[in-house]
Design an enzyme around this catalytic site. Structure first.
Site, PDB file in Angstrom:
ATOM      1  N   HIS A 149     103.692 139.069   4.099  1.00 41.78           N
ATOM      2  CA  HIS A 149     103.028 140.267   4.653  1.00 41.78           C
ATOM      3  C   HIS A 149     102.526 141.234   3.576  1.00 41.78           C
ATOM      4  CE1 HIS A 149     104.175 139.156   8.660  1.00 41.78           C
ATOM      5  NE2 HIS A 149     105.476 139.275   8.434  1.00 41.78           N
TER       6      HIS A 149
ATOM      7  N   ASP B 264     106.255 130.600  10.156  1.00 47.38           N
ATOM      8  CA  ASP B 264     107.061 131.779  10.446  1.00 47.38           C
ATOM      9  C   ASP B 264     106.687 132.268  11.849  1.00 47.38           C
ATOM     10  OD1 ASP B 264     107.635 134.831  10.237  1.00 47.38           O
ATOM     11  OD2 ASP B 264     108.303 134.165   8.263  1.00 47.38           O
TER      12      ASP B 264
ATOM     13  N   HIS C 183     106.064 135.202  12.609  1.00 43.16           N
ATOM     14  CA  HIS C 183     105.072 136.274  12.417  1.00 43.16           C
ATOM     15  C   HIS C 183     103.814 135.736  11.750  1.00 43.16           C
ATOM     16  CE1 HIS C 183     109.036 138.369  12.493  1.00 43.16           C
ATOM     17  NE2 HIS C 183     108.370 139.177  13.292  1.00 43.16           N
TER      18      HIS C 183
ATOM     19  N   TYR D 259     116.392 135.809  10.291  1.00 43.53           N
ATOM     20  CA  TYR D 259     117.282 136.971  10.352  1.00 43.53           C
ATOM     21  C   TYR D 259     118.622 136.683  11.018  1.00 43.53           C
ATOM     22  CZ  TYR D 259     112.884 138.567   8.820  1.00 43.53           C
ATOM     23  OH  TYR D 259     111.725 138.664   8.096  1.00 43.53           O
TER      24      TYR D 259
END
Length: 430
Positions: free
Chosen positions: A137, A172, A174, A300
């Protein structure tokens, strides 16, 4: 078929000992856990293990703005109250906190991806792994989504010195927005991101209609998915799109970002992938037999991240791992079952067959707009290393350690990190 893949694996125990803060979902500690699973399954005996160099500020500035790199270098938790304007400008704060050894953390994970690319460029290995990398990101002038330095962009820039076309694949949960943005206007990199899209899900980009611009038009591919996608739907879609991409684009090298937040049960994710489903994508890309750089990314629920990346290290080594986790420094995290497999997710799969079929057809339609793989006029290759002059007498003698000894150094005495038990349910269960 290549006879046997030569694999280089990059790891530095220091990367797992930084701490984002008590309630922050990003736990670099998961990298120590991954590494110890790799060691306990004896996978390190089948590959070359290297400690990455710490990327120099000037290397980071190959993509990031020099003032942003300089600020990351200077800022500390104790001095940040003096820099409220800069913190806002560079997007440092809640998601991307300033913590102890922040810059060194960036140097290590970025150095690993840069080193991985250089080993591939010099044909010293076929596959290079840096689980600490994959921070997709980060933008040219700002941090974003727990990412400060975009090691993927730096690794791809390195690969472009020797390869006409690089394919970037991101699994991922995201959208790989920082990498897509960096190469949005060029046909020398094709970015393909499979991710959750909609419902204000971070980062809010990654619609199938985002396809690149100017020379890069049709060279950005987005596969927006809904909650609950399972192994069967995901792997089928992944294989058909990646096959068509490789056939059309004919890449010379591949970078694969293996964010593990797309696994079932992730703290921030919303997909139903098992580790086997996630790893099947890695297996498929490996079989393409192109120079391959593999990184980590999000993830996570840290014990599942470690399981996933250990299994995928095995996949890259053609080694199936027994389900029972061997004794290791972090064994208590994997109880009570102490097994590699994780339970399936129970989120409803909102991806209907017709929805997935529509997305696939749109992607194929865009790929048809590419006439043929773009050629490139190869320039003289820039040198690999920029090494500033050091006064040898001023350097820490530990840093002058013989490079080969350093490269072969797998375990460190100080890498066992006991902190970071906040929000860990299973620690209380043990």
């Amino acid at each position: 078929m290549r006879s046997k893949d030569r694999i280089s694996y990059f790891y530095d125990g220091d990367v797992g000992s930084v701490y984002f803060g008590p309630n922050h979902p990003m736990k670099p500690h998961r990298l120590c856990m991954t590494h110890h699973l790799v060691l306990s399954y004896e996978l390190h005996q089948k590959m070359e293990i290297y400690r990455p160099h710490k990327a120099y500020p000037v290397e980071l500035a190959q993509f990031h703005s020099a003032d942003y790199v300089d600020f990351l270098h200077r800022i500390t938790p104790n001095s940040q109250h003096l820099f409220s304007n800069e913190l806002a400008k560079y997007n440092l704060g809640e998601d991307c906190p300033v913590f102890e050894n922040l810059f060194e953390f960036c140097q290590i994970y970025a150095g690993g991806t840069i080193d991985a690319a250089r080993r591939l460029n010099n044909q010293l290995c076929d596959i290079a792994i840096n689980w600490a990398g994959g921070l997709h990101h980060a933008k040219k002038c700002e941090a974003s989504g727990f990412c400060y330095i975009n090691d993927l962009v730096l690794g791809i820039l390195e690969l472009l010195k020797h390869h006409a076309r690089v394919l970037y694949i991101d699994i991922d949960v995201h959208h790989g927005d920082g990498v897509e943005e960096a190469f949005y206007f060029t046909d020398r990199v094709m970015t393909v991101s499979f991710h959750k899209y909609g419902d204000m899900f971070f980062p809010g980009t990654g619609d199938v209609k985002e396809i690149g611009e100017r020379e890069g038009k049709y060279y950005a591919i987005n596969v927006p998915l809904k909650d609950g996608i399972d192994d069967t739907s995901f792997t089928r879609l992944f294989k058909s799109i990646i096959s068509k991409v490789v056939e059309t684009y004919v890449p010379c090298a591949i970078v694969l970002q293996c964010g593990a937040d797309s696994l079932a049960g992730d703290r921030l994710g919303c997909f139903n992938l098992s580790i086997d489903g996630h790893a099947e994508c890695v297996r498929f890309v490996k079989k393409l037999n192109l120079p391959l750089l593999v990184t980590g990314g999000g993830g996570y629920t840290k014990e599942n991240v470690a399981r996933c990346w250990a299994v995928e290290t095995g996949v890259l080594l053609d080694t199936e791992l027994p389900n029972e986790i061997p004794e290791n420094e972090y064994i208590k995290y994997f109880g009570p079952e102490y097994s590699l497999r994780i339970p399936n997710g129970h989120i409803e799969n909102l991806n209907s067959k017709s929805y997935l079929s529509t997305i696939k057809m749109q992607v194929f339609e865009n790929l048809r707009s590419i006439q043929h793989a773009p050629g490139v006029q190869m320039q003289e290759v820039p040198p690999d290393f920029y090494v500033p002059d050091f006064d040898e007498d001023e350097r820490d003698p530990d840093e002058r350690m013989d490079q080969q000894a350093q490269d072969k150094h797998i375990q460190r005495d100080d890498e066992y990190y006991e902190g970071d038990h906040d929000n860990d349910q299973n620690m209380e269960d043990v």
